[in-house]
Write an enzyme that holds these catalytic residues in place. Structure first.
Site, short mmCIF file in Angstrom:
data_model
loop_
_atom_site.label_atom_id
_atom_site.label_comp_id
_atom_site.label_asym_id
_atom_site.label_seq_id
_atom_site.Cartn_x
_atom_site.Cartn_y
_atom_site.Cartn_z
N HIS A 134 0.82 -1.22 0.00
CA HIS A 134 0.00 0.00 0.00
C HIS A 134 0.85 1.27 0.00
CE1 HIS A 134 0.41 -0.36 4.50
NE2 HIS A 134 0.46 0.95 4.41
N ASP A 168 -0.15 -7.60 0.98
CA ASP A 168 0.42 -6.27 1.23
C ASP A 168 1.96 -6.31 1.22
OD1 ASP A 168 0.23 -3.54 1.64
OD2 ASP A 168 0.21 -3.71 3.83
N SER A 237 4.77 1.60 7.98
CA SER A 237 4.38 0.55 7.04
C SER A 237 5.56 0.13 6.16
CB SER A 237 3.24 1.05 6.15
OG SER A 237 2.08 1.29 6.91
#
Length: 278
Positions: A134, A168, A237
């Site tokens: 993402h 992801d 992330s």
């Protein structure tokens, strides 16, 4: 006719004595010498036997001493090995961070920022990195595929080469040789201590500490996720979740909204199996 002459008679010479006495003496001397030599031989034989016994005893004692020394050495080596294993199990976040940080980068992909980390050994002057899908979704979607990595004030260009949106994960390639992090071969377990490294809100080289809380089912057939309680924020992330042995166990993915201490990571084994980067 002349008259016989009278006078003392002339006696004959005496006969030589027989050598009995001399032979007896010589025989006696020979016997005594023989007995003396026999006694010497017996004494020497006993001395040699005693020396051999002492030598055998000395050898036996030396062998026992060597065996004892070997046993003590083996015991000491075992203790050293055990101490080494215990030392590896001691949680030292500072040592973990020092080993991991040189391989972790802030990544800028379009308008988004996150974290990426080098993994495995460099090949032919290039390195492979992992991040969260993402983070690079915007540039991947428009086909640009170029992102920027930042470390210690230096900027490096990298290319998104492969992605797994369901889990992801994104793979990057950079024409530079970065030290890659080792990856765990066994899944992490609940209760194990971990360190999370990343760039929350753009703050590079941020380190947080926690434990693995649980495992959560992934959505739509995705792999299970690792839940941990180390603090993470936007920008973390794609960063590595690392165990006490300085091995990556997961890729930080997201945190629960309106909650603290609930972060989620994709197990590193998922990326290793799909992309063969480990």
């Amino acid at each position: 006719m002349p008259a016989p002459v009278s006078g003392p008679a002339v006696s004959a010479a005496p006969a030589a004595p027989k050598p009995r006495r001399a032979g007896f003496v010589l025989a006696t001397i020979a016997i005594l010498v023989t007995l003396g030599l026999g006694a010497v031989v017996i004494v020497q034989s006993r001395q040699i036997s005693d020396l051999r016994g002492d030598l055998d005893q000395a050898r036996a004692e030396s062998g026992n001493a060597q065996a004892s020394d070997d046993q003590r050495l083996d015991s000491l080596e075992g203790q050293v090995t055990q101490l080494g294993e215990q030392a590896d199990q001691v949680f030292d976040p500072q040592a973990v961070a020092a080993a991991v940080l040189p391989s972790v980068f802030r990544i800028t992909a379009g308008k988004l920022t996150g974290t990426a980390f080098a993994v495995g050994s460099p090949r032919s002057g290039s390195s492979r990195l992992l991040t969260a899908y993402h983070v690079v979704q915007e540039v991947w979607g428009r086909g640009a595929n170029t992102v920027q990595l930042e470390r210690d004030g230096e900027t490096y260009s990298a290319t998104v080469t492969d992605v797994d949106p369901g889990n992801d994960i994104a793979v990057l390639s950079a024409p530079f040789e970065f030290a890659g992090l080792a990856t765990a071969t066994e899944p992490v377990k609940s209760g194990q201590q971990i360190v999370v490294v990343g760039s929350p809100l753009g703050l590079t080289d941020s380190v947080t500490v926690g434990v693995v809380s649980a495992f959560r089912k992934g959505e739509a057939g995705a792999a299970d996720l690792i839940q941990f309680d180390a603090s993470i924020n936007p920008g973390n992330s794609g960063g590595p979740v690392v165990n006490t042995s300085k091995q990556v166990v997961g890729i930080a993915s997201l945190k629960a909204r309106d909650a603290e201490g609930i972060g989620l990571a994709t197990p590193i084994q998922t990326a290793c199996a799909k992309f063969r980067v480990c």
